[in-house]
Design an enzyme around this catalytic site. Structure first.
Site, PDB file in Angstrom:
ATOM      1  N   GLU A  43       0.754  -1.095   0.192  1.00  0.00           N
ATOM      2  CA  GLU A  43       0.062   0.066  -0.021  1.00  0.00           C
ATOM      3  C   GLU A  43       0.779   1.268   0.055  1.00  0.00           C
ATOM      4  O   GLU A  43       1.756   1.206   0.736  1.00  0.00           O
ATOM      5  CB  GLU A  43      -0.787   0.025   1.317  1.00  0.00           C
ATOM      6  CG  GLU A  43      -2.144   0.649   0.921  1.00  0.00           C
ATOM      7  CD  GLU A  43      -3.017  -0.252   0.055  1.00  0.00           C
ATOM      8  OE1 GLU A  43      -3.227  -0.225  -1.090  1.00  0.00           O
ATOM      9  OE2 GLU A  43      -3.446  -1.662   0.493  1.00  0.00           O
ATOM     10  N   THR A  45       2.985   2.174  -2.139  1.00  0.00           N
ATOM     11  CA  THR A  45       4.121   1.861  -2.703  1.00  0.00           C
ATOM     12  C   THR A  45       4.018   2.252  -4.231  1.00  0.00           C
ATOM     13  O   THR A  45       5.222   2.501  -4.920  1.00  0.00           O
ATOM     14  CB  THR A  45       4.609   0.547  -2.718  1.00  0.00           C
ATOM     15  OG1 THR A  45       3.645  -0.397  -2.756  1.00  0.00           O
ATOM     16  CG2 THR A  45       5.023   0.213  -1.068  1.00  0.00           C
ATOM     17  N   ASP A  46       2.987   2.249  -5.010  1.00  0.00           N
ATOM     18  CA  ASP A  46       2.911   2.284  -6.203  1.00  0.00           C
ATOM     19  C   ASP A  46       3.427   3.617  -6.939  1.00  0.00           C
ATOM     20  O   ASP A  46       4.193   3.758  -7.901  1.00  0.00           O
ATOM     21  CB  ASP A  46       1.544   2.062  -6.743  1.00  0.00           C
ATOM     22  CG  ASP A  46       0.426   2.866  -6.150  1.00  0.00           C
ATOM     23  OD1 ASP A  46       0.548   3.572  -5.183  1.00  0.00           O
ATOM     24  OD2 ASP A  46      -0.794   2.939  -7.044  1.00  0.00           O
ATOM     25  N   GLY A 131     -16.450   4.528  -2.967  1.00  0.00           N
ATOM     26  CA  GLY A 131     -15.738   5.111  -1.618  1.00  0.00           C
ATOM     27  C   GLY A 131     -15.418   3.936  -0.819  1.00  0.00           C
ATOM     28  O   GLY A 131     -15.028   4.096   0.471  1.00  0.00           O
ATOM     29  N   GLY A 133     -12.459   1.784  -1.465  1.00  0.00           N
ATOM     30  CA  GLY A 133     -11.128   1.668  -1.658  1.00  0.00           C
ATOM     31  C   GLY A 133     -10.876   0.560  -2.634  1.00  0.00           C
ATOM     32  O   GLY A 133      -9.974  -0.124  -2.745  1.00  0.00           O
ATOM     33  N   LEU A 134     -12.045   0.101  -3.475  1.00  0.00           N
ATOM     34  CA  LEU A 134     -11.935  -1.066  -4.261  1.00  0.00           C
ATOM     35  C   LEU A 134     -11.674  -0.380  -5.652  1.00  0.00           C
ATOM     36  O   LEU A 134     -12.015  -1.178  -6.736  1.00  0.00           O
ATOM     37  CB  LEU A 134     -12.972  -1.838  -4.331  1.00  0.00           C
ATOM     38  CG  LEU A 134     -13.426  -2.549  -3.038  1.00  0.00           C
ATOM     39  CD1 LEU A 134     -14.511  -3.500  -3.029  1.00  0.00           C
ATOM     40  CD2 LEU A 134     -12.283  -3.297  -2.341  1.00  0.00           C
ATOM     41  N   SER A 137     -12.861   4.025  -9.526  1.00  0.00           N
ATOM     42  CA  SER A 137     -12.614   5.076 -10.428  1.00  0.00           C
ATOM     43  C   SER A 137     -11.908   4.441 -11.529  1.00  0.00           C
ATOM     44  O   SER A 137     -11.982   4.789 -12.950  1.00  0.00           O
ATOM     45  CB  SER A 137     -11.765   6.264  -9.718  1.00  0.00           C
ATOM     46  OG  SER A 137     -10.616   5.797  -9.399  1.00  0.00           O
ATOM     47  N   ASP A 181      -3.903   0.699  -9.996  1.00  0.00           N
ATOM     48  CA  ASP A 181      -5.281   0.331 -10.052  1.00  0.00           C
ATOM     49  C   ASP A 181      -5.640  -0.077 -11.406  1.00  0.00           C
ATOM     50  O   ASP A 181      -6.594  -0.874 -11.717  1.00  0.00           O
ATOM     51  CB  ASP A 181      -6.350   1.404  -9.679  1.00  0.00           C
ATOM     52  CG  ASP A 181      -6.087   1.713  -8.127  1.00  0.00           C
ATOM     53  OD1 ASP A 181      -5.285   0.862  -7.222  1.00  0.00           O
ATOM     54  OD2 ASP A 181      -6.426   2.779  -7.459  1.00  0.00           O
TER      55      ASP A 181
END
Length: 397
Positions: A43, A45-46, A131, A133-134, A137, A181
């Site tokens: 998390e 890190t991207d 909303g 976190g999956l 967008s 993502d």
């Protein structure tokens, strides 16, 4: 929600967007879908050129698309029951805070990348919880990109599509996200997680054992400071890199720094910046160790690394919240749970849990009851397996 329910929902969503498109615009119509994702470990890190391990989930955004004779882009959202229209010859960057920023942004960036985008009508329906976190967008961006490219008779590499969608979110929605993502939404593979090097965009598929499930627990809270704090964390990391470059001139991002180097050269960093850097550096190491664990089918070690990741996100990166911490604590007490951690940007949203298949029903009932008892909130719990990435839906009814 169980995997079989996700499949049935997908068929219904495909029919819904196709039928709504025909009602609004006539035909012809093509339907495209792109999934949301959960990040198993890795998390924040991207955007530091690091390593991540997401899996695509069977929650999709569906878009029905067809051509127009003019240069307009008309998009209707079934979920929001509203339309927006854009002139493809006059699209400019910058966020408005509206859901259509993602559609507008993808159209704008695709054109800036040299693609001759044709006018189109789009109808959108999303199953990815918003909303949570999956990455609803990214699912919308990727589905939009595939729709517009196909509608224009254009081919584009999936890597380039991921990069264009990332840029759209950065420049048109105002979120300085990494590429994870969008990448997993395009490259997801059923029953596999994906180890992604966010610098080279090289990746490795990692088989997830058949006897476990990915269980996502939605805390049903999303604290308003999330977006601003996300961008602030990125600034903290960039400050750390600039400072460390005085001593380590070959460093381009925190993925180039070892923990021993941070300890040696980072004493004069502010406490906050030091913690931010320490999280990213140790998280990268955890991702690589977790990949080894999956390859060795060592789920106990994998779960331990997930727990360490959550503590680092809570204490060093400071993006957790009391609801996420509670959900992780509750999950960790139950039979069959290998690991639990927050997932996504933080400040609410979801936790991800690796749970033995035969313990899932017991787990979901108990955790939902205990969380509601402690908070008064009724969580949503999704029982998932890793799913395939974005595609055109060929069996439209």
């Amino acid at each position: 929600m169980k995997p079989s329910e996700l499949v049935n929902n997908g068929r219904a969503a495909t029919r819904l967007v196709a039928d709504e498109f025909r009602k609004l615009y006539g035909g012809p119509v093509g339907v495209f879908r792109a999934p949301g994702r959960v990040n198993l470990i890795g998390e924040h890190t991207d955007y530091n050129d690091g390593f991540v391990m997401p899996a695509a989930l069977g929650f999709y955004t569906y878009i029905a698309a067809g051509p127009r004779v003019d240069r307009k882009l008309d998009v209707y959202s079934i979920d929001f029951n509203e339309s927006r229209s854009f002139d493809l010859g006059n699209i400019s960057a910058g966020p408005t805070g509206h859901w259509s920023d993602y559609v507008r942004g993808v159209a704008g960036v695709l054109q800036e990348s040299g693609n001759a985008i044709r006018g189109a009508n789009l109808v959108v329906k999303g199953d990815v919880p918003i909303g949570a976190g999956l990455s609803s967008s990214a699912a919308l961006e990727v589905a939009t990109a595939l729709s517009l490219l196909a509608n224009s008779g254009l081919n584009c590499s999936r890597v380039q599509v991921a990069l264009d969608c990332q840029r759209a979110e950065q420049e048109y929605a105002g979120t300085k996200c990494g590429v994870m993502d969008q990448f997993i939404s395009l490259f997801g593979t059923a029953q596999h997680a994906l180890l992604l090097d966010c610098r080279s965009l090289g990746y490795e598929l990692l088989r997830i054992q058949d006897n476990v499930r990915i269980v996502v627990c939605n805390t049903m809270v999303k604290h308003e400071l999330a977006s601003g704090e996300y961008n602030r964390r990125r600034v903290d990391c960039e400050q750390g890199v600039r400072f460390l470059q005085q001593f380590l001139p070959g460093v381009r991002a925190l993925r180039d720094v070892s923990l021993s180097q941070l300890k040696r050269y980072g004493a004069d960093l502010s406490e906050i910046t030091y913690k931010r850097c320490r999280h990213v550096i140790t998280e990268n190491a955890r991702v690589l160790a977790a990949a080894e664990s999956l390859n060795e089918s060592n789920l106990v070690r994998f779960g331990t690394l997930m727990g360490q990741s959550h503590l680092s996100l809570r204490d060093d990166y400071q993006v957790s919240c009391k609801e996420l911490d509670l959900m992780v604590d509750l999950a960790s007490q139950h039979r069959g749970v290998y690991g639990a951690r927050m997932t996504g940007g933080g400040f609410g949203g979801c936790t991800v849990n690796i749970v033995e298949a035969d313990a899932v029903d017991e787990f979901t009932v108990a955790v939902a009851r205990e969380y509601e008892s402690a908070t008064g909130l009724q969580p949503e719990i999704y029982v998932c397996t890793a799913a395939d990435g974005a595609s055109e839906v060929t069996n439209i009814l």
